[in-house]
Design a protein around this motif. Structure first.
Motif, mmCIF file in Angstrom:
data_model
loop_
_atom_site.group_PDB
_atom_site.id
_atom_site.type_symbol
_atom_site.label_atom_id
_atom_site.label_comp_id
_atom_site.label_asym_id
_atom_site.label_seq_id
_atom_site.Cartn_x
_atom_site.Cartn_y
_atom_site.Cartn_z
ATOM 1 N N GLY A 20 0.861 -1.171 0.000
ATOM 2 C CA GLY A 20 0.000 0.000 0.000
ATOM 3 C C GLY A 20 0.900 1.224 0.000
ATOM 4 N N ALA A 21 0.478 2.251 -0.702
ATOM 5 C CA ALA A 21 1.291 3.471 -0.795
ATOM 6 C C ALA A 21 1.281 4.188 0.546
ATOM 7 N N GLN A 22 2.387 4.103 1.279
ATOM 8 C CA GLN A 22 2.477 4.715 2.603
ATOM 9 C C GLN A 22 3.207 6.049 2.569
ATOM 10 N N SER A 23 3.981 6.277 1.507
ATOM 11 C CA SER A 23 4.792 7.487 1.404
ATOM 12 C C SER A 23 4.241 8.389 0.311
ATOM 13 N N ASP A 24 4.835 9.553 0.187
ATOM 14 C CA ASP A 24 4.467 10.497 -0.855
ATOM 15 C C ASP A 24 4.658 9.843 -2.226
ATOM 16 N N TRP A 25 3.744 10.091 -3.139
ATOM 17 C CA TRP A 25 3.779 9.485 -4.470
ATOM 18 C C TRP A 25 5.077 9.790 -5.212
ATOM 19 N N SER A 26 5.701 10.933 -4.929
ATOM 20 C CA SER A 26 6.928 11.308 -5.631
ATOM 21 C C SER A 26 8.114 10.412 -5.242
ATOM 22 N N GLN A 27 7.953 9.609 -4.202
ATOM 23 C CA GLN A 27 9.026 8.729 -3.730
ATOM 24 C C GLN A 27 8.824 7.270 -4.148
ATOM 25 N N LEU A 28 7.718 6.988 -4.841
ATOM 26 C CA LEU A 28 7.332 5.598 -5.078
ATOM 27 C C LEU A 28 7.378 5.189 -6.539
ATOM 28 N N LEU A 29 7.762 3.941 -6.762
ATOM 29 C CA LEU A 29 7.645 3.296 -8.061
ATOM 30 C C LEU A 29 6.622 2.177 -7.901
ATOM 31 N N GLY A 30 5.713 2.082 -8.833
ATOM 32 C CA GLY A 30 4.715 1.023 -8.757
ATOM 33 C C GLY A 30 3.385 1.511 -9.265
ATOM 34 N N PRO A 31 2.375 0.780 -9.052
ATOM 35 C CA PRO A 31 2.250 -0.380 -8.165
ATOM 36 C C PRO A 31 2.666 -1.682 -8.843
ATOM 37 N N TYR A 32 3.016 -2.646 -8.015
ATOM 38 C CA TYR A 32 3.375 -3.984 -8.455
ATOM 39 C C TYR A 32 2.461 -4.973 -7.738
ATOM 40 N N ASP A 33 2.170 -6.087 -8.410
ATOM 41 C CA ASP A 33 1.279 -7.084 -7.830
ATOM 42 C C ASP A 33 1.927 -7.884 -6.710
#
Length: 64
Positions: A24-37
């Motif tokens: 689940g995206a817990q951090s700011d979107w600018s820090q994340l790659l994904g989503p992955y299954d």
């Protein structure tokens, strides 16, 4: 109001700052790659990004 929840909820994300996997995206979107299954897919996120960048660079060189 929609009952679908947050986009990517229950999926896995790679955090580029902490180099960790989040369910689940817990951090700011600018820090994340994904989503992955799967968590395993998220662990290879940087490798996928590098492979795409290399492919785009090769295409750019062909266009010159």
């Amino acid at each position: 109001m929609s009952s679908e929840g947050t986009p990517g909820e229950g999926k896995y994300w790679y955090n580029v700052n902490t180099k960790s996997i989040e369910k689940g995206a817990q951090s700011d979107w600018s820090q994340l790659l994904g989503p992955y299954d799967t968590e395993a897919e998220a662990r290879t996120a940087l490798e996928k990004v590098q492979a795409r960048n290399d492919a785009w660079d090769a295409e750019d060189e062909e266009d010159d």
